[in-house]
Design a protein around this motif. Structure first.
Motif, PDB file in Angstrom:
ATOM      1  N   HIS A 114      40.202 -39.197  -8.702  1.00 54.42           N
ATOM      2  CA  HIS A 114      38.825 -38.887  -8.268  1.00 54.42           C
ATOM      3  C   HIS A 114      38.288 -37.623  -9.431  1.00 54.42           C
ATOM      4  CE1 HIS A 114      39.088 -41.712  -4.880  1.00 54.42           C
ATOM      5  NE2 HIS A 114      37.889 -41.564  -4.931  1.00 54.42           N
ATOM      6  N   VAL A 115      39.188 -36.739  -9.392  1.00 54.47           N
ATOM      7  CA  VAL A 115      38.834 -35.657 -10.212  1.00 54.47           C
ATOM      8  C   VAL A 115      38.764 -36.136 -11.719  1.00 54.47           C
ATOM      9  CG1 VAL A 115      39.748 -33.546 -11.273  1.00 54.47           C
ATOM     10  CG2 VAL A 115      40.171 -33.916  -8.879  1.00 54.47           C
ATOM     11  N   ALA A 116      39.504 -37.034 -12.016  1.00 48.37           N
ATOM     12  CA  ALA A 116      39.087 -37.620 -13.608  1.00 48.37           C
ATOM     13  C   ALA A 116      37.825 -38.110 -13.776  1.00 48.37           C
ATOM     14  CB  ALA A 116      40.484 -38.608 -14.156  1.00 48.37           C
ATOM     15  N   GLU A 165      37.001 -47.705 -14.014  1.00 51.76           N
ATOM     16  CA  GLU A 165      36.796 -47.662 -15.176  1.00 51.76           C
ATOM     17  C   GLU A 165      37.841 -46.719 -16.035  1.00 51.76           C
ATOM     18  OE1 GLU A 165      32.728 -46.093 -15.665  1.00 51.76           O
ATOM     19  OE2 GLU A 165      31.954 -47.886 -15.087  1.00 51.76           O
ATOM     20  N   LEU A 166      38.495 -45.741 -15.309  1.00 52.59           N
ATOM     21  CA  LEU A 166      39.477 -44.970 -15.987  1.00 52.59           C
ATOM     22  C   LEU A 166      40.523 -45.620 -16.649  1.00 52.59           C
ATOM     23  CD1 LEU A 166      39.642 -42.228 -13.061  1.00 52.59           C
ATOM     24  CD2 LEU A 166      38.667 -42.023 -15.444  1.00 52.59           C
ATOM     25  N   THR A 167      41.000 -44.950 -17.662  1.00 53.17           N
ATOM     26  CA  THR A 167      42.411 -45.612 -18.298  1.00 53.17           C
ATOM     27  C   THR A 167      43.153 -44.758 -17.840  1.00 53.17           C
ATOM     28  OG1 THR A 167      42.202 -44.034 -20.207  1.00 53.17           O
ATOM     29  CG2 THR A 167      40.879 -46.002 -20.468  1.00 53.17           C
ATOM     30  N   SER A 168      44.599 -45.431 -17.985  1.00 52.75           N
ATOM     31  CA  SER A 168      45.703 -44.752 -17.433  1.00 52.75           C
ATOM     32  C   SER A 168      46.132 -43.346 -18.063  1.00 52.75           C
ATOM     33  CB  SER A 168      46.863 -45.603 -17.748  1.00 52.75           C
ATOM     34  OG  SER A 168      47.419 -46.041 -19.151  1.00 52.75           O
ATOM     35  N   ALA A 169      45.691 -43.210 -19.251  1.00 51.08           N
ATOM     36  CA  ALA A 169      45.800 -42.059 -20.211  1.00 51.08           C
ATOM     37  C   ALA A 169      44.828 -40.848 -19.477  1.00 51.08           C
ATOM     38  CB  ALA A 169      45.560 -42.116 -21.565  1.00 51.08           C
ATOM     39  N   GLU A 170      43.745 -41.288 -19.313  1.00 54.85           N
ATOM     40  CA  GLU A 170      42.850 -40.247 -18.517  1.00 54.85           C
ATOM     41  C   GLU A 170      43.305 -39.922 -17.059  1.00 54.85           C
ATOM     42  OE1 GLU A 170      38.565 -41.910 -20.421  1.00 54.85           O
ATOM     43  OE2 GLU A 170      39.582 -42.887 -18.585  1.00 54.85           O
ATOM     44  N   ARG A 171      43.853 -40.990 -16.323  1.00 56.00           N
ATOM     45  CA  ARG A 171      44.387 -40.702 -14.924  1.00 56.00           C
ATOM     46  C   ARG A 171      45.827 -39.695 -15.188  1.00 56.00           C
ATOM     47  NH1 ARG A 171      43.423 -45.906 -13.906  1.00 56.00           N
ATOM     48  NH2 ARG A 171      41.998 -46.495 -12.270  1.00 56.00           N
ATOM     49  N   LYS A 172      46.540 -39.909 -16.145  1.00 60.86           N
ATOM     50  CA  LYS A 172      47.729 -39.188 -16.576  1.00 60.86           C
ATOM     51  C   LYS A 172      47.368 -37.822 -16.774  1.00 60.86           C
ATOM     52  CE  LYS A 172      52.282 -39.223 -17.026  1.00 60.86           C
ATOM     53  NZ  LYS A 172      53.115 -38.877 -16.112  1.00 60.86           N
TER      54      LYS A 172
END
Length: 174
Positions: free
Chosen positions: A41-43, A53-60
């Motif tokens: 949610h923060v990302a 729509e988030l990528t795993s890199a953005e989440r990580k």
């Protein structure tokens, strides 16, 4: 209860948007949250995207930042309890709203609004005293009632808007 001596620390704590977003999400959920859900949610809020729509890199990237920096900082300030995976607000976190005067980018701060309203009221009242404001169509008591009504309605709108803009009160953080 937050002590006056801790105000600087509180302002420093709230100066970071990730920490504000973390508190907002925890208040919104009103129960313990997982680090994974919080990071998503923060990302999403930071990148103005939907969670899906988030990528795993953005989440990580956000997950790591929260886990290593922001959540330990909030825990040291007694705002949350954090056990590596679960985050829960403490009673101290409920007192943070006092330190936030969230002003949307398309509006003016309430203090400036009231100052302007007081200036207009002073001009009207001064005009009445100097007898340059017409009292034939609107009597003096009518002008005074109008000034009072402006302040009363403004105060009511201010209270409603302030409650709506608190952390955890709306879908997206202010």
């Amino acid at each position: 209860m937050i002590k006056d001596s801790n105000r600087g620390e509180i302002f420093d704590l709230l100066s970071n948007h990730r920490r504000r977003y973390a508190i907002h999400y925890c208040k919104l959920e009103d129960e313990p949250v997982t680090l994974g859900d919080l990071a998503e949610h923060v990302a999403a809020w930071e990148l103005d995207k939907e969670v899906q729509e988030l990528t795993s890199a953005e989440r990580k990237r956000v997950y790591t930042s929260l886990q290593q920096t922001h959540l330990p900082t909030l825990e040291r300030a007694d705002m949350i309890e954090f056990d590596d995976r679960t985050i829960e607000l403490t009673d101290e976190a409920t007192e943070l709203d006092v330190y936030l005067d969230v002003v949307p980018s398309d509006s003016i701060p309430w203090g400036m609004y009231y100052l302007g309203l007081a200036a207009v009221s002073a001009i009207v009242m001064g005009g009445l005293w100097l007898e340059v404001v017409p009292t034939e169509t609107i009597p003096e008591l009518g002008w005074a009632t109008l000034v009072f009504a402006l302040f009363a309605v403004s105060a009511l709108v201010h209270v409603v808007e302030s409650r709506r803009m608190r952390l955890g009160e709306m879908e997206r953080p202010p």
